[in-house]
Design a protein around this motif. Structure first.
Motif, PDB file in Angstrom:
ATOM      1  N   ASN A 137       8.103  11.900   1.797  1.00  0.00           N
ATOM      2  CA  ASN A 137       7.633  10.676   1.145  1.00  0.00           C
ATOM      3  C   ASN A 137       6.674   9.894   2.033  1.00  0.00           C
ATOM      4  N   TYR A 138       6.757  10.124   3.317  1.00  0.00           N
ATOM      5  CA  TYR A 138       5.957   9.318   4.256  1.00  0.00           C
ATOM      6  C   TYR A 138       4.521   9.808   4.381  1.00  0.00           C
ATOM      7  N   VAL A 139       4.187  10.907   3.699  1.00  0.00           N
ATOM      8  CA  VAL A 139       2.772  11.259   3.561  1.00  0.00           C
ATOM      9  C   VAL A 139       2.101  10.152   2.752  1.00  0.00           C
TER      10      VAL A 139
ATOM     11  N   ILE B  32      10.698   2.576  -5.338  1.00  0.00           N
ATOM     12  CA  ILE B  32      10.903   1.985  -4.012  1.00  0.00           C
ATOM     13  C   ILE B  32      12.004   2.735  -3.263  1.00  0.00           C
ATOM     14  N   LEU B  33      12.062   2.508  -1.949  1.00  0.00           N
ATOM     15  CA  LEU B  33      13.283   2.838  -1.214  1.00  0.00           C
ATOM     16  C   LEU B  33      14.181   1.603  -1.358  1.00  0.00           C
ATOM     17  N   ALA B  34      15.445   1.817  -1.692  1.00  0.00           N
ATOM     18  CA  ALA B  34      16.359   0.677  -1.844  1.00  0.00           C
ATOM     19  C   ALA B  34      16.734   0.176  -0.451  1.00  0.00           C
ATOM     20  N   GLY B  35      15.981  -0.775   0.044  1.00  0.00           N
ATOM     21  CA  GLY B  35      16.124  -1.223   1.429  1.00  0.00           C
ATOM     22  C   GLY B  35      17.434  -1.941   1.690  1.00  0.00           C
ATOM     23  N   VAL B  36      17.973  -1.719   2.870  1.00  0.00           N
ATOM     24  CA  VAL B  36      19.174  -2.441   3.292  1.00  0.00           C
ATOM     25  C   VAL B  36      18.811  -3.920   3.473  1.00  0.00           C
ATOM     26  N   THR B  37      17.677  -4.184   4.075  1.00  0.00           N
ATOM     27  CA  THR B  37      17.244  -5.578   4.277  1.00  0.00           C
ATOM     28  C   THR B  37      16.995  -6.260   2.927  1.00  0.00           C
ATOM     29  N   ARG B  38      16.451  -5.486   1.993  1.00  0.00           N
ATOM     30  CA  ARG B  38      16.219  -6.003   0.630  1.00  0.00           C
ATOM     31  C   ARG B  38      17.533  -6.505   0.027  1.00  0.00           C
TER      32      ARG B  38
ATOM     33  N   SER C 138       5.139  -2.045  -6.299  1.00  0.00           N
ATOM     34  CA  SER C 138       6.249  -1.225  -5.818  1.00  0.00           C
ATOM     35  C   SER C 138       6.721  -1.733  -4.454  1.00  0.00           C
ATOM     36  N   GLU C 139       6.012  -1.394  -3.394  1.00  0.00           N
ATOM     37  CA  GLU C 139       6.446  -1.817  -2.048  1.00  0.00           C
ATOM     38  C   GLU C 139       5.319  -1.640  -1.052  1.00  0.00           C
ATOM     39  N   GLY C 140       5.609  -1.867   0.226  1.00  0.00           N
ATOM     40  CA  GLY C 140       4.623  -1.635   1.279  1.00  0.00           C
ATOM     41  C   GLY C 140       4.727  -0.194   1.773  1.00  0.00           C
ATOM     42  N   SER C 141       4.046   0.117   2.871  1.00  0.00           N
ATOM     43  CA  SER C 141       4.090   1.492   3.377  1.00  0.00           C
ATOM     44  C   SER C 141       5.477   1.819   3.929  1.00  0.00           C
ATOM     45  N   GLY C 142       6.196   0.797   4.388  1.00  0.00           N
ATOM     46  CA  GLY C 142       7.546   1.004   4.907  1.00  0.00           C
ATOM     47  C   GLY C 142       8.348  -0.276   4.814  1.00  0.00           C
ATOM     48  N   GLN C 143       8.114  -1.050   3.753  1.00  0.00           N
ATOM     49  CA  GLN C 143       8.782  -2.350   3.582  1.00  0.00           C
ATOM     50  C   GLN C 143       8.963  -2.602   2.094  1.00  0.00           C
ATOM     51  N   ASN C 144       9.998  -3.337   1.751  1.00  0.00           N
ATOM     52  CA  ASN C 144      10.120  -3.849   0.383  1.00  0.00           C
ATOM     53  C   ASN C 144       9.373  -5.176   0.303  1.00  0.00           C
ATOM     54  N   VAL C 145       9.018  -5.541  -0.922  1.00  0.00           N
ATOM     55  CA  VAL C 145       8.222  -6.755  -1.078  1.00  0.00           C
ATOM     56  C   VAL C 145       8.944  -7.762  -1.980  1.00  0.00           C
TER      57      VAL C 145
ATOM     58  N   THR D  93      25.519   5.297   4.931  1.00  0.00           N
ATOM     59  CA  THR D  93      25.701   5.679   3.516  1.00  0.00           C
ATOM     60  C   THR D  93      24.384   6.173   2.929  1.00  0.00           C
ATOM     61  N   ARG D  94      23.295   5.436   3.194  1.00  0.00           N
ATOM     62  CA  ARG D  94      21.996   5.868   2.636  1.00  0.00           C
ATOM     63  C   ARG D  94      21.563   7.209   3.221  1.00  0.00           C
ATOM     64  N   LEU D  95      21.888   7.442   4.502  1.00  0.00           N
ATOM     65  CA  LEU D  95      21.537   8.726   5.122  1.00  0.00           C
ATOM     66  C   LEU D  95      22.198   9.879   4.353  1.00  0.00           C
TER      67      LEU D  95
ATOM     68  N   ALA E 232      15.333   8.534  -1.694  1.00  0.00           N
ATOM     69  CA  ALA E 232      15.746   9.282  -0.500  1.00  0.00           C
ATOM     70  C   ALA E 232      14.756   8.973   0.620  1.00  0.00           C
ATOM     71  N   LYS E 233      15.298   8.733   1.810  1.00  0.00           N
ATOM     72  CA  LYS E 233      14.399   8.475   2.947  1.00  0.00           C
ATOM     73  C   LYS E 233      14.050   9.833   3.567  1.00  0.00           C
ATOM     74  N   VAL E 234      13.267  10.602   2.808  1.00  0.00           N
ATOM     75  CA  VAL E 234      12.932  11.967   3.202  1.00  0.00           C
ATOM     76  C   VAL E 234      11.507  11.990   3.762  1.00  0.00           C
TER      77      VAL E 234
ATOM     78  N   THR F 210      10.221  -7.101   3.582  1.00  0.00           N
ATOM     79  CA  THR F 210      11.493  -6.944   4.293  1.00  0.00           C
ATOM     80  C   THR F 210      11.643  -5.494   4.740  1.00  0.00           C
ATOM     81  N   GLY F 211      12.359  -5.296   5.831  1.00  0.00           N
ATOM     82  CA  GLY F 211      12.646  -3.953   6.319  1.00  0.00           C
ATOM     83  C   GLY F 211      13.281  -4.043   7.692  1.00  0.00           C
ATOM     84  N   THR F 212      13.803  -2.923   8.127  1.00  0.00           N
ATOM     85  CA  THR F 212      14.443  -2.905   9.444  1.00  0.00           C
ATOM     86  C   THR F 212      13.425  -3.237  10.531  1.00  0.00           C
ATOM     87  N   VAL F 213      12.220  -2.693  10.404  1.00  0.00           N
ATOM     88  CA  VAL F 213      11.167  -3.040  11.357  1.00  0.00           C
ATOM     89  C   VAL F 213      10.537  -4.377  10.978  1.00  0.00           C
TER      90      VAL F 213
HETATM   91  N1  PMP Z   1      10.546   1.078   1.870  1.00  0.00           N
HETATM   92  C1  PMP Z   1      10.207   2.106   2.671  1.00  0.00           C
HETATM   93  C2  PMP Z   1       9.270   3.139   2.141  1.00  0.00           C
HETATM   94  C3  PMP Z   1      10.712   2.166   3.978  1.00  0.00           C
HETATM   95  O1  PMP Z   1      10.367   3.180   4.782  1.00  0.00           O
HETATM   96  C4  PMP Z   1      11.568   1.147   4.440  1.00  0.00           C
HETATM   97  C5  PMP Z   1      12.104   1.193   5.849  1.00  0.00           C
HETATM   98  N2  PMP Z   1      13.268   1.947   5.937  1.00  0.00           N
HETATM   99  C6  PMP Z   1      11.912   0.105   3.564  1.00  0.00           C
HETATM  100  C7  PMP Z   1      11.375   0.111   2.282  1.00  0.00           C
HETATM  101  C8  PMP Z   1      12.860  -0.977   3.992  1.00  0.00           C
HETATM  102  O2  PMP Z   1      14.159  -0.465   4.081  1.00  0.00           O
HETATM  103  P1  PMP Z   1      15.239  -1.064   5.096  1.00  0.00           P
HETATM  104  O3  PMP Z   1      15.331  -2.510   4.820  1.00  0.00           O
HETATM  105  O4  PMP Z   1      16.492  -0.338   4.776  1.00  0.00           O
HETATM  106  O5  PMP Z   1      14.736  -0.783   6.474  1.00  0.00           O
END
Ligand code: PMP
Length: 308
Positions: free
Chosen positions: A163-165, A216-222, A192-199, A59-61, A158-160, A255-258
């Motif tokens: 944004n990862y720059v 933030i990215l609305a994380g699934v794990t969040r 806000s959040e981490g480089s690829g994680q919610n806090v 769905t997020r994709l 958007a996980k575009v 929190t995050g998938t990784v």
């Molecule tokens: N914020 C960012 C910027 C991310 O890249 C991620 C990883 N997808 C998350 C938060 C955590 O999201 P999720 O729990 O969906 O992996």
């Protein structure tokens, strides 16, 4: 994490050998970051391999694609099935899954619509070094001198790729300063959040996390952790977090998938709480991993079996 090749990658509708899933250097996405992706995990469970949060990630994709005007040339069900097929045919018990949708090759220039939209899905092992240490002792984190994108600049929901720059600047700065991760403030100076994680923070018994409006990215794990916390009887709140709350929080975690649920042991060299994983973090970790690994009843249907 270094890539370990798997046999196949799903590429525009079919599985092709890993090394054949290639693109031209003049692919639009290479120049203008016109790609959207997901990160999903499959866990081993007593009933076989299962994908965690498959529907939420798919769905997020599609939402990410809609936000950045990237029409996926496949229906949702086809992508969902292709993800399961990719895990199954690569014979993974546990893996990380990376669906990618991007503007391909054809025309150059920012205007995207003269380029085809292509889709790839890869699945490969994601092995964390020192996993036990990470999950028990946690990370040292530094607050970044970079800010998350202002809400009217780039779409953080958007996980575009573009944004990862921002994410890369954050993690590189953090490591150069001797931290394991970075924590970013939003344009107004709130957490806000981490480089690829919610806090998340635990403060006086309540679990705090920034709202979706904090870039933030609305994380699934969040979302899963908020649900788990409520089920454990822990009060939760999604509201703006002033930076100074980092100093007085009893516990903090990413929190995050990784990241899954990874404690934060210090921020800017100052211990969070006692500087060790706190009891709330531990309870949430246990329930999260219990569900993901199929040891606790999956009452919400978060797991999708891969079935061989
Ligand atoms: N914020 C960012 C910027 C991310 O890249 C991620 C990883 N997808 C998350 C938060 C955590 O999201 P999720 O729990 O969906 O992996």
């Amino acid at each position: 994490m270094k890539l370990t090749p798997s046999p196949y990658i799903w590429f525009n509708g079919e599985l092709v050998p890993w090394d054949k899933a290639q693109i031209h250097v003049l692919t639009h996405a290479m120049h203008y970051a016109s790609s959207v992706f997901e990160g999903i995990r499959a866990y081993p469970t007593p009933k076989g391999t299962a994908v965690l949060g498959l529907d939420a990630h798919v769905t997020r994709l599609y939402q990410s694609c809609k936000i950045v005007h990237l029409p996926i040339p496949f229906p949702k069900d086809r992508i969902r099935d292709a993800i399961l097929e990719t895990v199954r045919e690569n014979k993974h018990d546990a893996c990380y899954i990376r669906p990618l949708v991007y503007r391909g090759y054809g025309a150059l220039g920012v205007w995207p619509e003269d380029n085809p939209v292509e889709v790839a899905i890869a699945a490969f092992p994601w092995v964390k070094t020192n996993e036990k240490d990470l999950l028990e002792k946690g990370l040292s984190v530094g607050v970044s001198s970079w800010r998350r994108m202002a809400p009217d600049t780039l779409p953080s929901m958007a996980k575009v790729a573009g944004n990862y720059v921002n994410s890369a600047l954050v993690i590189v700065e953090a490591k150069r300063h001797g931290y394991q991760e970075g924590l970013v403030l939003d344009v107004d100076g709130y957490v806000s959040e981490g480089s690829g994680q919610n806090v998340f923070l635990v403060h006086e018994g309540t679990l705090w996390t920034p709202p979706v409006g904090a870039s933030i990215l609305a994380g699934v794990t969040r979302a899963y952790v908020l649900q788990i916390a409520r089920e454990l009887g822990i009060e939760t709140t999604e509201q703006r977090i002033p930076r100074e709350m980092l100093a007085i929080a009893d516990e903090a975690f990413f929190t995050g998938t990784v990241a899954e649920v990874t404690p934060i042991r210090s921020i800017d060299g100052q211990d969070v709480g006692s500087g060790a994983r706190g009891p709330v973090t531990k309870r949430i970790q246990e329930r999260f991993f219990g569900i993901a690994r199929g040891q606790i009843d999956d009452v919400h249907g978060w797991l999708t079996p891969v079935r061989r």
